[in-house]
Design a protein around this motif. Structure first.
Motif, PDB file in Angstrom:
ATOM      1  N   ALA A  18     -28.282  13.419 -17.435  1.00 52.70           N
ATOM      2  CA  ALA A  18     -27.966  12.214 -16.665  1.00 52.70           C
ATOM      3  C   ALA A  18     -26.511  12.236 -16.199  1.00 52.70           C
ATOM      4  O   ALA A  18     -26.206  11.813 -15.072  1.00 52.70           O
ATOM      5  CB  ALA A  18     -28.246  10.970 -17.501  1.00 52.70           C
ATOM      6  N   ALA A  19     -25.599  12.735 -17.031  1.00 50.02           N
ATOM      7  CA  ALA A  19     -24.184  12.812 -16.665  1.00 50.02           C
ATOM      8  C   ALA A  19     -23.951  13.818 -15.541  1.00 50.02           C
ATOM      9  O   ALA A  19     -23.034  13.662 -14.741  1.00 50.02           O
ATOM     10  CB  ALA A  19     -23.342  13.179 -17.883  1.00 50.02           C
ATOM     11  N   CYS A  20     -24.794  14.835 -15.487  1.00 48.14           N
ATOM     12  CA  CYS A  20     -24.678  15.852 -14.437  1.00 48.14           C
ATOM     13  C   CYS A  20     -25.335  15.408 -13.135  1.00 48.14           C
ATOM     14  O   CYS A  20     -25.348  16.150 -12.158  1.00 48.14           O
ATOM     15  CB  CYS A  20     -25.298  17.166 -14.896  1.00 48.14           C
ATOM     16  N   GLY A  21     -25.904  14.232 -13.138  1.00 45.89           N
ATOM     17  CA  GLY A  21     -26.530  13.718 -11.928  1.00 45.89           C
ATOM     18  C   GLY A  21     -27.999  14.064 -11.786  1.00 45.89           C
ATOM     19  O   GLY A  21     -28.586  13.827 -10.742  1.00 45.89           O
ATOM     20  N   VAL A  22     -28.573  14.630 -12.795  1.00 48.67           N
ATOM     21  CA  VAL A  22     -29.998  14.947 -12.755  1.00 48.67           C
ATOM     22  C   VAL A  22     -30.758  13.671 -13.073  1.00 48.67           C
ATOM     23  O   VAL A  22     -30.757  13.201 -14.199  1.00 48.67           O
ATOM     24  CB  VAL A  22     -30.347  16.055 -13.775  1.00 48.67           C
ATOM     25  N   THR A  23     -31.348  13.092 -12.067  1.00 51.00           N
ATOM     26  CA  THR A  23     -32.107  11.852 -12.268  1.00 51.00           C
ATOM     27  C   THR A  23     -33.589  12.123 -12.048  1.00 51.00           C
ATOM     28  O   THR A  23     -34.245  11.459 -11.271  1.00 51.00           O
ATOM     29  CB  THR A  23     -31.620  10.758 -11.320  1.00 51.00           C
ATOM     30  N   SER A  24     -34.067  13.087 -12.727  1.00 50.43           N
ATOM     31  CA  SER A  24     -35.464  13.467 -12.546  1.00 50.43           C
ATOM     32  C   SER A  24     -36.323  12.868 -13.649  1.00 50.43           C
ATOM     33  O   SER A  24     -35.867  12.133 -14.523  1.00 50.43           O
ATOM     34  CB  SER A  24     -35.597  14.991 -12.561  1.00 50.43           C
ATOM     35  N   VAL A  25     -37.559  13.215 -13.595  1.00 51.16           N
ATOM     36  CA  VAL A  25     -38.518  12.770 -14.596  1.00 51.16           C
ATOM     37  C   VAL A  25     -38.208  13.408 -15.941  1.00 51.16           C
ATOM     38  O   VAL A  25     -38.549  12.856 -16.991  1.00 51.16           O
ATOM     39  CB  VAL A  25     -39.950  13.141 -14.123  1.00 51.16           C
ATOM     40  N   ALA A  26     -37.482  14.529 -15.934  1.00 51.31           N
ATOM     41  CA  ALA A  26     -37.173  15.240 -17.181  1.00 51.31           C
ATOM     42  C   ALA A  26     -36.345  14.379 -18.128  1.00 51.31           C
ATOM     43  O   ALA A  26     -36.592  14.365 -19.332  1.00 51.31           O
ATOM     44  CB  ALA A  26     -36.433  16.538 -16.873  1.00 51.31           C
ATOM     45  N   VAL A  27     -35.372  13.643 -17.600  1.00 49.75           N
ATOM     46  CA  VAL A  27     -34.527  12.796 -18.437  1.00 49.75           C
ATOM     47  C   VAL A  27     -35.371  11.693 -19.063  1.00 49.75           C
ATOM     48  O   VAL A  27     -35.300  11.444 -20.267  1.00 49.75           O
ATOM     49  CB  VAL A  27     -33.359  12.204 -17.627  1.00 49.75           C
ATOM     50  N   SER A  28     -36.184  11.049 -18.252  1.00 55.09           N
ATOM     51  CA  SER A  28     -37.052   9.984 -18.762  1.00 55.09           C
ATOM     52  C   SER A  28     -38.066  10.532 -19.757  1.00 55.09           C
ATOM     53  O   SER A  28     -38.362   9.885 -20.764  1.00 55.09           O
ATOM     54  CB  SER A  28     -37.795   9.301 -17.608  1.00 55.09           C
ATOM     55  N   ALA A  29     -38.575  11.713 -19.485  1.00 61.12           N
ATOM     56  CA  ALA A  29     -39.551  12.318 -20.390  1.00 61.12           C
ATOM     57  C   ALA A  29     -38.916  12.649 -21.741  1.00 61.12           C
ATOM     58  O   ALA A  29     -39.521  12.400 -22.788  1.00 61.12           O
ATOM     59  CB  ALA A  29     -40.153  13.565 -19.758  1.00 61.12           C
TER      60      ALA A  29
END
Length: 105
Positions: free
Chosen positions: A44-55
């Motif tokens: 999330a800090a790197c700007g990855v706002t994908s489903v992977a973070v939520s998963a």
């Protein structure tokens, strides 16, 4: 007399060593959840706002809920049926609260 105290010591020291009791499992679940949340935080800090973070966050929460639900069941098991119904209703709502946002998000 001295012989009986020796046997008590050896029995008590063997009972907890090497066994995967709930306390040990809980500790390692906390460690695993910490790793999952740390990875999600870094993504999330790197700007990855994908489903992977939520998963990852959903998986971590699910692992915690498993431990809590086991402890709760131990509390509810000897209680009347109304407590068991409340337990299962709450558990279903918690599971839905984890799964539905993952599916909709």
């Amino acid at each position: 007399m001295a012989n009986s105290s020796k046997s008590k010591k050896s029995t008590s020291s063997k009972s907890g060593s090497g066994m995967w009791g709930l306390n040990k499992i809980s500790f390692w679940i906390i460690v695993a959840v910490t790793v999952l949340y740390a990875v999600a935080l870094i993504l999330a800090a790197c700007g990855v706002t994908s489903v992977a973070v939520s998963a990852l966050q959903g998986i971590a929460a699910a692992m915690m809920i498993v431990i809590v639900s086991i402890l709760a069941w131990r509390y509810v098991k000897p209680k009347p049926a109304v407590w068991k119904v409340l337990y299962f209703v709450c558990l279903l709502i918690v599971i839905a609260g984890i799964i539905v946002p993952l599916v909709l998000g």
